[in-house]
Design a protein around this motif. Structure first.
Motif, mmCIF file in Angstrom:
data_model
loop_
_atom_site.group_PDB
_atom_site.id
_atom_site.type_symbol
_atom_site.label_atom_id
_atom_site.label_comp_id
_atom_site.label_asym_id
_atom_site.label_seq_id
_atom_site.Cartn_x
_atom_site.Cartn_y
_atom_site.Cartn_z
ATOM 1 N N HIS A 1 30.032 -4.892 6.995
ATOM 2 C CA HIS A 1 29.014 -5.649 7.722
ATOM 3 C C HIS A 1 28.490 -4.859 8.920
ATOM 4 C CE1 HIS A 1 29.095 -9.414 5.496
ATOM 5 N NE2 HIS A 1 30.423 -9.390 5.510
ATOM 6 N N LEU A 2 29.382 -4.109 9.584
ATOM 7 C CA LEU A 2 28.938 -3.331 10.734
ATOM 8 C C LEU A 2 27.971 -2.218 10.322
ATOM 9 C CD1 LEU A 2 32.189 -2.969 12.891
ATOM 10 C CD2 LEU A 2 30.187 -4.371 13.354
ATOM 11 N N GLU A 3 28.204 -1.645 9.159
ATOM 12 C CA GLU A 3 27.318 -0.579 8.689
ATOM 13 C C GLU A 3 25.907 -1.090 8.423
ATOM 14 O OE1 GLU A 3 29.303 0.943 5.315
ATOM 15 O OE2 GLU A 3 30.741 2.161 6.450
ATOM 16 N N ARG A 4 25.770 -2.364 8.166
ATOM 17 C CA ARG A 4 24.453 -2.946 7.895
ATOM 18 C C ARG A 4 23.705 -3.299 9.185
ATOM 19 N NH1 ARG A 4 25.854 -7.735 3.878
ATOM 20 N NH2 ARG A 4 23.601 -8.089 4.146
ATOM 21 N N LEU A 5 24.414 -3.220 10.318
ATOM 22 C CA LEU A 5 23.784 -3.522 11.600
ATOM 23 C C LEU A 5 23.160 -2.265 12.198
ATOM 24 C CD1 LEU A 5 26.502 -5.798 13.270
ATOM 25 C CD2 LEU A 5 24.389 -6.523 12.173
ATOM 26 N N HIS A 6 21.963 -2.393 12.733
ATOM 27 C CA HIS A 6 21.306 -1.305 13.452
ATOM 28 C C HIS A 6 21.512 -1.565 14.950
ATOM 29 C CE1 HIS A 6 19.511 0.002 9.705
ATOM 30 N NE2 HIS A 6 19.103 -1.247 9.500
ATOM 31 N N LEU A 7 22.631 -1.033 15.456
ATOM 32 C CA LEU A 7 23.075 -1.393 16.790
ATOM 33 C C LEU A 7 22.121 -0.890 17.880
ATOM 34 C CD1 LEU A 7 26.914 -0.760 16.435
ATOM 35 C CD2 LEU A 7 25.695 -2.930 16.348
ATOM 36 N N MET A 8 21.725 0.378 17.813
ATOM 37 C CA MET A 8 20.909 0.939 18.882
ATOM 38 C C MET A 8 19.537 0.276 18.993
ATOM 39 S SD MET A 8 22.428 2.863 20.888
ATOM 40 C CE MET A 8 20.950 3.320 21.747
ATOM 41 N N PRO A 9 18.792 0.081 17.893
ATOM 42 C CA PRO A 9 17.510 -0.643 18.036
ATOM 43 C C PRO A 9 17.696 -2.040 18.622
ATOM 44 C CG PRO A 9 17.597 0.474 15.925
ATOM 45 C CD PRO A 9 18.964 0.602 16.523
ATOM 46 N N MET A 10 18.761 -2.725 18.213
ATOM 47 C CA MET A 10 19.020 -4.050 18.769
ATOM 48 C C MET A 10 19.325 -3.961 20.259
ATOM 49 S SD MET A 10 21.388 -5.536 15.662
ATOM 50 C CE MET A 10 21.871 -6.965 16.602
ATOM 51 N N LEU A 11 20.140 -2.962 20.647
ATOM 52 C CA LEU A 11 20.486 -2.796 22.058
ATOM 53 C C LEU A 11 19.253 -2.450 22.888
ATOM 54 C CD1 LEU A 11 22.589 -2.533 24.331
ATOM 55 C CD2 LEU A 11 22.877 -0.136 23.660
ATOM 56 N N LEU A 12 18.432 -1.515 22.409
ATOM 57 C CA LEU A 12 17.243 -1.110 23.154
ATOM 58 C C LEU A 12 16.248 -2.259 23.282
ATOM 59 C CD1 LEU A 12 16.659 2.467 21.717
ATOM 60 C CD2 LEU A 12 17.471 1.867 23.993
ATOM 61 N N LEU B 1 21.939 11.585 22.724
ATOM 62 C CA LEU B 1 22.502 10.520 23.565
ATOM 63 C C LEU B 1 22.507 9.201 22.817
ATOM 64 C CD1 LEU B 1 23.525 9.465 26.289
ATOM 65 C CD2 LEU B 1 21.140 9.192 26.993
ATOM 66 N N ARG B 2 21.411 8.903 22.108
ATOM 67 C CA ARG B 2 21.348 7.652 21.359
ATOM 68 C C ARG B 2 22.415 7.613 20.269
ATOM 69 N NH1 ARG B 2 16.407 7.861 20.694
ATOM 70 N NH2 ARG B 2 16.234 8.575 18.538
ATOM 71 N N ARG B 3 22.653 8.762 19.619
ATOM 72 C CA ARG B 3 23.680 8.810 18.592
ATOM 73 C C ARG B 3 25.078 8.609 19.196
ATOM 74 N NH1 ARG B 3 22.831 13.560 17.128
ATOM 75 N NH2 ARG B 3 21.162 13.090 15.639
ATOM 76 N N SER B 4 25.308 9.186 20.369
ATOM 77 C CA SER B 4 26.617 9.045 21.025
ATOM 78 C C SER B 4 26.855 7.601 21.446
ATOM 79 C CB SER B 4 26.690 9.977 22.241
ATOM 80 O OG SER B 4 26.544 11.325 21.863
ATOM 81 N N VAL B 5 25.822 6.977 22.027
ATOM 82 C CA VAL B 5 25.972 5.579 22.455
ATOM 83 C C VAL B 5 26.160 4.674 21.246
ATOM 84 C CG1 VAL B 5 24.816 3.651 23.602
ATOM 85 C CG2 VAL B 5 24.653 5.944 24.572
ATOM 86 N N GLY B 6 25.406 4.916 20.177
ATOM 87 C CA GLY B 6 25.555 4.106 18.965
ATOM 88 C C GLY B 6 26.940 4.256 18.353
ATOM 89 N N HIS B 7 27.462 5.487 18.344
ATOM 90 C CA HIS B 7 28.816 5.707 17.815
ATOM 91 C C HIS B 7 29.847 4.984 18.673
ATOM 92 C CE1 HIS B 7 32.132 7.754 15.818
ATOM 93 N NE2 HIS B 7 32.612 8.074 17.016
ATOM 94 N N PHE B 8 29.646 5.031 20.000
ATOM 95 C CA PHE B 8 30.573 4.337 20.891
ATOM 96 C C PHE B 8 30.547 2.830 20.651
ATOM 97 C CE2 PHE B 8 30.927 1.958 24.908
ATOM 98 C CZ PHE B 8 32.264 2.206 25.200
ATOM 99 N N LEU B 9 29.344 2.255 20.531
ATOM 100 C CA LEU B 9 29.228 0.821 20.285
ATOM 101 C C LEU B 9 29.851 0.443 18.943
ATOM 102 C CD1 LEU B 9 25.581 0.102 21.504
ATOM 103 C CD2 LEU B 9 27.712 -0.514 22.643
ATOM 104 N N TYR B 10 29.564 1.242 17.928
ATOM 105 C CA TYR B 10 30.126 0.975 16.607
ATOM 106 C C TYR B 10 31.649 0.999 16.658
ATOM 107 C CZ TYR B 10 31.120 1.599 11.630
ATOM 108 O OH TYR B 10 31.613 1.458 10.367
#
Length: 436
Positions: free
Chosen positions: A102-113, A357-366
């Protein structure tokens, strides 16, 4: 028992009992009737099937008719049931595979931004940071903060060249028009001081002292001064009054916005400032003054006292449930809000533009959400165990029964239906055997 409280399985079983009694009476009335015999056989099988399934379903939750053997299964096996429920929730509903799927189906960074860029979020974050900044000001034990601020202030002053500072200060005065305002205010203040009677008396005394000093030890000067005074050709009091009026006229002209005298005086000031700024001796004087100030100026103590007084005022305002920055320091609050808003926007732009930076933040959130979800397995197990263990046997029965009640009712009804069908088949087979 009220008829409206009966469920459809109980009503079906009662209906089968009534049919059985009717068929029994019919059989007793017509013992030689094949139809009456067959109806009684089917009704009897339906009644037995319905009673058997009623017993089986009831035995899951309680003791039917007080029968003690292998009944009330759920209350007796409640510990196993609770453990099985916990395992089901943890391993099936919150399994590692499903969580990561389920987490893989979430687009965390676009949602966060998108969330961070929302005006409501921006305003809320700015307000919280303003509150945090205000709490820093009212926090006890600000000595260390004051020392850091004073040290940074000294470092900044040490890097400033006095010549550049005065040059930039002069340009700022000229561009902003503050030079005219300052000169006008000084002229207005001087006008108030010069128009006082004490000023006229001071001018007169100065003229008298000057006259005495000028004629001191000179016979002819004394003689001339005595002659002028005797003939009243020179009246020092009148001269002082005339000088006072002349000074007032000059100051009045100087206080007028953009007057000729004001422009000439400012031009002379800037001209002499530029000449003075090129003087090496003046440069050395400024550097010595700066070094002396940096060495002797008690910046730490001054900042600490400022913090103390500011903290006292802000604490009083907080006690009155008043925002101290908004009431006493609106300019500071506006400036802080502007700085925080600029930094907030800069961070957002950086997140949008910097792919790494966006990839690092997304990996951290994931990773953070995944770890939190995995830790939730244990928490969910504890919650389920706590809730189910706190239920009484009756509450546990209702919890399970309410979820599967329609299916259990149909199981009981199917017992009567299947029993009647099997009874019919057996009756036909028995009669077929008898005929052969």
């Amino acid at each position: 028992m009220i008829w409206s409280n009966w469920n459809k399985a109980d009503k079906t079983l009662l209906f089968v009992l009534v049919v059985f009694l009717f068929c029994l009476c019919l059989h007793l009335s017509y013992p030689a009737s094949l139809l009456a015999d067959g109806m009684l056989f089917c009704a009897e099988a339906a009644l037995v099937g319905g009673l058997a399934d009623w017993f089986a379903v009831t035995a899951l939750f309680e003791k039917p008719l007080g029968f003690p053997y292998h009944t009330a299964i759920l209350p007796r096996r409640r510990d196993s049931f609770i453990q099985s429920s916990v395992t089901l929730v943890q391993k099936e509903f919150f399994s590692k595979r499903k969580i990561f799927h389920h987490l893989e189906r979430l687009h965390l960074m676009p949602m966060l931004l998108e969330w961070l860029d929302h005006p409501e979020t921006r305003a809320r974050m700015t307000d919280r940071l303003l509150v945090y900044a205000r709490n820093i000001l009212v926090r006890e034990g600000s000595g260390e903060q004051a020392a850091v601020i004073a040290e940074r202030f000294k470092d900044t002053l040490a890097k400033v060249e006095p010549e550049d500072f005065f040059g930039e200060f002069g340009r700022w005065l000229s561009r902003s028009g503050r030079d005219h305002e300052i000169l006008a205010k000084l002229a207005a203040y001087g006008y108030l001081q010069v128009e006082k009677p004490e000023t006229r008396k001071a001018i007169e005394k100065y003229l008298q002292d000057y006259e005495k000093e000028r004629t001191k030890g000179d016979f002819w000067s004394l003689l001339a001064a005595g002659f002028l005074e005797a003939t009243n050709l020179v009246d020092l009091e009148e001269a002082a009054e005339l000088m006072q009026k002349q000074l007032l006229s000059i100051l009045e002209e100087l206080a007028k916005p953009e007057s000729r005298l004001q422009e000439d005086l400012l031009s002379l000031f800037y001209e002499k400032s530029m000449v003075l700024n090129l003087d090496p001796a003046f440069h050395q004087l400024l550097h010595d003054l700066k070094d002396s100030l940096l060495e002797d100026l008690p910046l730490g103590e001054a900042v600490q006292r400022t913090f103390t007084h500011l903290r006292a005022h802000l604490a009083e305002d907080q006690a009155r449930e008043v925002d101290p920055l908004a009431e006493h320091l609106p300019v500071l609050q506006s400036r802080l809000a502007g700085l925080i808003g600029e930094e907030y926007q800069r961070i957002l732009d950086l997140l949008k533009e910097d792919e790494e930076l966006r990839r690092s933040v997304g990996h951290f959130l994931y990773d953070l959400i995944a770890r939190s979800a995995l830790h939730a397995q244990t928490l969910v197990g504890v919650v389920v165990t706590s809730v189910l263990s706190g239920l009484t046997d009756k509450q546990l029965n209702h919890l399970v029964y309410d979820k599967v009640e329609p299916d259990l009712l149909w199981i009981r009804m199917n017992g009567s239906i299947v029993g009647a069908g099997i009874g019919l088949i057996m009756f036909v087979i028995m009669k077929f055997i008898e005929l052969n």
